[in-house]
Design an enzyme around this catalytic site. Sequence first.
Site, PDB file in Angstrom:
ATOM      1  N   HIS A   1      34.082  49.360  46.113  1.00 36.95           N
ATOM      2  CA  HIS A   1      35.232  48.485  46.355  1.00 36.95           C
ATOM      3  C   HIS A   1      36.502  49.245  46.720  1.00 36.95           C
ATOM      4  O   HIS A   1      37.534  48.646  46.981  1.00 36.95           O
ATOM      5  CB  HIS A   1      35.538  47.659  45.096  1.00 36.95           C
ATOM      6  CG  HIS A   1      36.143  48.468  43.985  1.00 36.95           C
ATOM      7  ND1 HIS A   1      35.404  49.242  43.142  1.00 36.95           N
ATOM      8  CD2 HIS A   1      37.442  48.637  43.595  1.00 36.95           C
ATOM      9  CE1 HIS A   1      36.201  49.836  42.270  1.00 36.95           C
ATOM     10  NE2 HIS A   1      37.449  49.498  42.526  1.00 36.95           N
TER      11      HIS A   1
HETATM   12  C1  UD1 Z   1      42.255  46.944  42.147  1.00 37.94           C
HETATM   13  C2  UD1 Z   1      42.894  48.318  41.865  1.00 37.94           C
HETATM   14  C3  UD1 Z   1      41.804  49.370  41.799  1.00 37.94           C
HETATM   15  C4  UD1 Z   1      40.732  48.987  40.799  1.00 37.94           C
HETATM   16  C5  UD1 Z   1      40.206  47.601  41.089  1.00 37.94           C
HETATM   17  C6  UD1 Z   1      39.252  47.180  40.016  1.00 37.94           C
HETATM   18  C7  UD1 Z   1      45.150  48.714  42.768  1.00 37.94           C
HETATM   19  C8  UD1 Z   1      45.916  49.426  43.827  1.00 37.94           C
HETATM   20  N1  UD1 Z   1      43.817  48.683  42.941  1.00 37.94           N
HETATM   21  O1  UD1 Z   1      41.637  47.003  43.415  1.00 37.94           O
HETATM   22  O2  UD1 Z   1      42.368  50.598  41.395  1.00 37.94           O
HETATM   23  O3  UD1 Z   1      39.686  49.914  40.901  1.00 37.94           O
HETATM   24  O4  UD1 Z   1      41.298  46.666  41.129  1.00 37.94           O
HETATM   25  O5  UD1 Z   1      38.334  46.252  40.452  1.00 37.94           O
HETATM   26  O6  UD1 Z   1      45.722  48.228  41.834  1.00 37.94           O
HETATM   27  N2  UD1 Z   1      40.422  39.409  45.160  1.00 37.94           N
HETATM   28  C9  UD1 Z   1      39.786  38.257  44.796  1.00 37.94           C
HETATM   29  N3  UD1 Z   1      39.866  37.825  43.508  1.00 37.94           N
HETATM   30  C10 UD1 Z   1      40.546  38.511  42.562  1.00 37.94           C
HETATM   31  C11 UD1 Z   1      41.192  39.694  42.923  1.00 37.94           C
HETATM   32  C12 UD1 Z   1      41.116  40.126  44.228  1.00 37.94           C
HETATM   33  O7  UD1 Z   1      39.152  37.589  45.618  1.00 37.94           O
HETATM   34  O8  UD1 Z   1      40.560  38.066  41.414  1.00 37.94           O
HETATM   35  C13 UD1 Z   1      40.326  39.903  46.558  1.00 37.94           C
HETATM   36  C14 UD1 Z   1      41.519  39.531  47.408  1.00 37.94           C
HETATM   37  O9  UD1 Z   1      41.063  39.291  48.692  1.00 37.94           O
HETATM   38  C15 UD1 Z   1      42.360  40.795  47.386  1.00 37.94           C
HETATM   39  C16 UD1 Z   1      41.305  41.898  47.300  1.00 37.94           C
HETATM   40  O10 UD1 Z   1      40.258  41.341  46.520  1.00 37.94           O
HETATM   41  O11 UD1 Z   1      43.168  40.929  48.507  1.00 37.94           O
HETATM   42  C17 UD1 Z   1      41.814  43.173  46.665  1.00 37.94           C
HETATM   43  O12 UD1 Z   1      42.388  42.913  45.378  1.00 37.94           O
HETATM   44  P1  UD1 Z   1      43.491  43.907  44.761  1.00 37.94           P
HETATM   45  O13 UD1 Z   1      43.873  43.457  43.406  1.00 37.94           O
HETATM   46  O14 UD1 Z   1      44.600  44.111  45.743  1.00 37.94           O
HETATM   47  O15 UD1 Z   1      42.763  45.277  44.698  1.00 37.94           O
HETATM   48  P2  UD1 Z   1      41.306  45.698  44.214  1.00 37.94           P
HETATM   49  O16 UD1 Z   1      40.528  46.116  45.403  1.00 37.94           O
HETATM   50  O17 UD1 Z   1      40.742  44.632  43.336  1.00 37.94           O
HETATM   51  N1  UDP Z   2      31.883  45.930  35.879  1.00 41.49           N
HETATM   52  C1  UDP Z   2      31.441  44.673  35.444  1.00 41.49           C
HETATM   53  N2  UDP Z   2      30.823  43.855  36.352  1.00 41.49           N
HETATM   54  C2  UDP Z   2      30.629  44.220  37.645  1.00 41.49           C
HETATM   55  C3  UDP Z   2      31.083  45.492  38.075  1.00 41.49           C
HETATM   56  C4  UDP Z   2      31.721  46.318  37.165  1.00 41.49           C
HETATM   57  O1  UDP Z   2      31.578  44.340  34.270  1.00 41.49           O
HETATM   58  O2  UDP Z   2      30.067  43.425  38.411  1.00 41.49           O
HETATM   59  C5  UDP Z   2      32.608  46.802  34.915  1.00 41.49           C
HETATM   60  C6  UDP Z   2      31.999  48.170  34.695  1.00 41.49           C
HETATM   61  O3  UDP Z   2      31.088  48.143  33.622  1.00 41.49           O
HETATM   62  C7  UDP Z   2      33.205  49.053  34.390  1.00 41.49           C
HETATM   63  C8  UDP Z   2      34.353  48.360  35.120  1.00 41.49           C
HETATM   64  O4  UDP Z   2      33.884  47.066  35.459  1.00 41.49           O
HETATM   65  O5  UDP Z   2      33.508  49.065  33.017  1.00 41.49           O
HETATM   66  C9  UDP Z   2      34.723  49.136  36.342  1.00 41.49           C
HETATM   67  O6  UDP Z   2      35.639  48.390  37.080  1.00 41.49           O
HETATM   68  P1  UDP Z   2      35.921  48.641  38.621  1.00 41.49           P
HETATM   69  O7  UDP Z   2      34.811  49.396  39.221  1.00 41.49           O
HETATM   70  O8  UDP Z   2      36.276  47.325  39.195  1.00 41.49           O
HETATM   71  O9  UDP Z   2      37.269  49.498  38.593  1.00 41.49           O
HETATM   72  P2  UDP Z   2      37.591  51.061  38.486  1.00 41.49           P
HETATM   73  O10 UDP Z   2      36.954  51.576  37.252  1.00 41.49           O
HETATM   74  O11 UDP Z   2      37.100  51.704  39.730  1.00 41.49           O
HETATM   75  O12 UDP Z   2      39.073  51.089  38.449  1.00 41.49           O
END
Ligand code: UD1
Ligand code: UDP
Length: 358
Positions: A205
């Site tokens: 992601h």
């Molecule tokens: C964010 C964090 C990243 C973390 C990740 C965990 C930042 C800069 N990035 O990335 O470090 O690893 O969360 O998963 O803070 N969206 C949905 N539903 C939601 C949230 C997001 O559909 O509940 C979609 C939207 O299209 C949005 C995109 O995901 O634009 C990205 O969401 P965003 O919160 O900007 O960043 P993540 O990629 O989730």
């Molecule tokens: N995770 C989850 N369901 C999923 C994918 C990830 O519960 O479908 C959990 C995973 O066990 C870990 C955390 O989400 O604890 C990691 O989150 P993510 O990869 O979104 O963020 P990052 O750690 O890269 O910031």
Amino acid sequence: MKICIILGTRPEIIKMSPIIRECERQKLDYFIIHTNQHYSEKLDRIFFEELELPKPKYNLDIGSGTHAEQTGKALIEIEKVLIKGKPDIVLVEGDTNTVLAGALAATKLHIKVGHVEAGLRSYDREMPEEINRVLTDHCSDFLFAPTKKAKEILIKEGISKKKIFVTGNTIVDAVYQNIKLAKKKSKILKKLNLKEEKYFLLTCHRQENVDKKERLRGILDGLNLLYKKFTLSIIYPIHPRTKKRIKEFRLKIPEGTKLIEPVGYLDFLQLEANAKLVLTDSGGIQEEACILKVPCVTLRDNTERPETLEARSNILAGTNPEKILKEVETMLSKKRNWGNPFGGGGSGRKIVKIILKN
Ligand code: UD1
Ligand code: UDP
């Protein structure tokens, strides 16, 4: 002593959960602010329910947007709540936009900031998370470094030793608190018709991977090679960011890769613990795979979790298809006998104790 816990995304909810549990256990005066950076049921509410966490006192409804929009809105709304709630300390965890906004809002109001998971560095300024980590660490008063390595990084950057505490990582607490429950309760293996060590698990992601067509294509081509070689399913709980990009770039999901909705923590732990190997660009999953003794191939060129490379539970493959296949083979040829560098599972308690003492 009034504590404010700020969170906003899936990994923050999971990694803050041991601290929240400890605050509950000790009946401390605390409240939670949720920015709602993540808001979809499968990235947000499911974790509060499964981990039996109390509802946040404040939901800020920040949602998605550009970095400036998201961080800016969160900064404005968090400030309002902090002025009203008057906490003595604000705790943030990790490296998201929510974390930076929380730390910045608090420090400018002269409220102490505690950064959980301080001192991680990828040294890659293209990652938005790297900027968030550096800035948050440098405006924090309590830096809870998960390892000695993270502490050394902070000291090298000129941060006073007095502010740094090596506590282990709360992800170990979260895994230990939930793995037995996952084994007992999760039906995901049956539901997807999976057998132990007969499938790969993938998550992907990260902005610098999935927002770039060539890198995302490289990963998908790597999955194709993997399926040709092993004919094992690759289970992919797909993040909404990646889903959107695959559609936008008109990329094809390769044979053998099975997309599913993001799953809750119990199902994910069960999928992870039983996988033959995990492929990921997630931060937390590199740690969890190490703790669960499941080999990990990281689809990035660097990592802020070098402890996992040193433990040899993890290897960097980037996004080149042939390299992905090669590093999967390398990891599968190794014994799963590494140690866990992230502590024994008492980090939540340790962090709360330090806060109360200081
Ligand atoms: C964010 C964090 C990243 C973390 C990740 C965990 C930042 C800069 N990035 O990335 O470090 O690893 O969360 O998963 O803070 N969206 C949905 N539903 C939601 C949230 C997001 O559909 O509940 C979609 C939207 O299209 C949005 C995109 O995901 O634009 C990205 O969401 P965003 O919160 O900007 O960043 P993540 O990629 O989730
Ligand atoms: N995770 C989850 N369901 C999923 C994918 C990830 O519960 O479908 C959990 C995973 O066990 C870990 C955390 O989400 O604890 C990691 O989150 P993510 O990869 O979104 O963020 P990052 O750690 O890269 O910031």
